[in-house]
Design an enzyme around this catalytic site. Structure first.
Site, PDB file in Angstrom:
ATOM      1  CB  ILE A   1      -6.355  -6.554   5.454  1.00  0.00           C
ATOM      2  CG1 ILE A   1      -6.426  -7.791   6.350  1.00  0.00           C
ATOM      3  CG2 ILE A   1      -6.785  -6.903   4.029  1.00  0.00           C
ATOM      4  CD1 ILE A   1      -7.824  -8.300   6.606  1.00  0.00           C
ATOM      5  CG  HIS A   2      -6.251  -0.357   3.170  1.00  0.00           C
ATOM      6  ND1 HIS A   2      -5.625   0.866   3.146  1.00  0.00           N
ATOM      7  CD2 HIS A   2      -7.097  -0.372   2.103  1.00  0.00           C
ATOM      8  CE1 HIS A   2      -6.069   1.570   2.116  1.00  0.00           C
ATOM      9  NE2 HIS A   2      -6.961   0.846   1.465  1.00  0.00           N
ATOM     10  CB  CYS A   3      -0.802  -2.031   5.655  1.00  0.00           C
ATOM     11  SG  CYS A   3      -1.492  -0.973   6.938  1.00  0.00           S
ATOM     12  CB  THR A   4      -0.761  -6.535   2.949  1.00  0.00           C
ATOM     13  OG1 THR A   4      -2.133  -6.946   2.804  1.00  0.00           O
ATOM     14  CG2 THR A   4      -0.369  -6.572   4.421  1.00  0.00           C
TER      15      THR A   4
ATOM     16  NE  ARG B   1      -3.577   0.346   0.134  1.00  0.00           N
ATOM     17  CZ  ARG B   1      -4.562   0.331  -0.769  1.00  0.00           C
ATOM     18  NH1 ARG B   1      -4.851   1.430  -1.467  1.00  0.00           N
ATOM     19  NH2 ARG B   1      -5.245  -0.772  -0.996  1.00  0.00           N
TER      20      ARG B   1
END
Length: 340
Positions: A328-331, A95
């Site tokens: 999750i969003h960071c990945t 991200r």
């Protein structure tokens, strides 16, 4: 301050689409850093990444960057469901290291390791590499901004934390007006809602995607930390006050939905990121975390199901990744279907 490899036609206006718009694919990275996790944690984080990738792959294509010497391991974990793309990596936070896709191409936001906190020479090349694989032109900028530090509605409104983008460890000498002008050109923004965030408490200096996310035009879902001992206790309340009085680029008051954080989690490590706001919206689904607090997990799921009707909400145990301060969003990084 912007540089462009392939200038866009004068009549073409760049715009960063909302994450909920249709995707061509999701990009991820399998590069777990042994400087962040202890050796016994690394396999757990790798399994978490594989679970996220294969779950998203049920709904849309997934391409995962992987170090050449970890190809066999990654293939063993994800099977044939995910495309593996060999390339050097420092870490897994796609991200932040990947490009931000816009109409007409992608933006390389000059990644500097979250203000020089982590080794990042390889990850600084990821945005250009991914854009090249996607076959879109790259726009470069001197502005340092990670993808997790900005949230957009796809209609010209963004939410950004001052603690991250206006931090001297990223953009010394840039004023708020400088940043707004640059992002108007790069992402088609007409209004930025600035939240204070908090600097120096985590590696990101308070990324937006742990505090507030758009769930549609004029609708924001925000996190609330109810632990009085947490540094986010006061911050999340200040953010709610600001969001409830804010308007978007079209002058529309925001409808703010709140998701409370869990009261207890399975992992008590110092950097554990226990936030439901760090979900990822893909084609037909919302991929969200669960932390082992049945009441809070269920409430978060119900809110997401209500805010994203027609999408399946899938909750995953990502405790290994959360122990490293992310979610999750960071990945993940979306490649929108319509880039022209």
């Amino acid at each position: 301050m912007t540089g462009c490899e392939e200038p866009a036609p004068a009549a073409q206006r760049r715009l960063m689409p909302d994450e909920a718009e249709p995707h061509q694919r999701t990009w991820m990275a399998f590069g777990v850093s042994d400087r962040v996790w202890e050796p016994d944690q690394v396999p757990v984080v790798q399994r978490n990444l594989a679970t996220i990738a294969t779950t998203i792959a049920r709904f849309e294509p997934v391409s995962m960057l992987v170090r050449p010497d970890e190809l066999d391991l990654a293939r063993e974990l994800v099977g044939d469901a995910v495309e593996l793309v060999p390339t050097p990596l420092d870490d897994l936070w796609l991200r932040d290291t990947g490009p931000v896709f816009v109409t007409g191409g992608a933006v390389d936001f000059n990644f500097n390791g979250w203000g020089g906190k982590q080794e990042h020479a390889r990850d600084a090349e990821v945005a250009e590499f991914v854009a090249g694989r996607a076959g879109v032109p790259v726009v470069r900028t001197e502005l340092v901004l990670e993808g997790g530090g900005i949230e957009v509605d796809g209609h010209g409104t963004a939410i950004i934390t001052e603690s991250c983008v206006l931090n001297r460890n990223r953009n010394p000498g840039w004023s708020k007006q400088d940043v707004e002008a640059e992002l108007a050109e790069l992402l088609g923004l007409r209004k930025i809602i600035w939240l204070p965030g908090i600097a120096g408490r985590d590696i990101t200096d308070g990324h937006t995607d742990f505090y507030a996310r758009f769930a549609g035009p004029g609708v924001v879902v925000a996190g609330l930390d109810n632990d009085p001992e947490s540094y986010d206790y006061d911050v999340t309340r200040r953010h709610l006050d600001l969001l409830k009085t804010a308007t978007d680029a079209d002058g529309r008051p925001l409808r703010v939905e709140v998701i409370n954080g869990p009261e207890h989690v399975r992992d008590d490590s110092e950097d554990f990121a226990a936030g439901y706001i760090n979900f990822y919206v893909c084609n037909g689904a919302v991929i969200a975390p669960e932390f082992g607090d049945p009441e809070a997990d269920s409430a978060a799921r119900a809110t997401l199901e209500r805010l994203f009707p027609g999408r399946q909400v899938v909750q995953l145990d990502i405790d290994g990744i959360a122990a490293g301060g992310g979610g999750i969003h960071c990945t993940t990084q979306q490649q929108p279907l319509a880039l022209q």
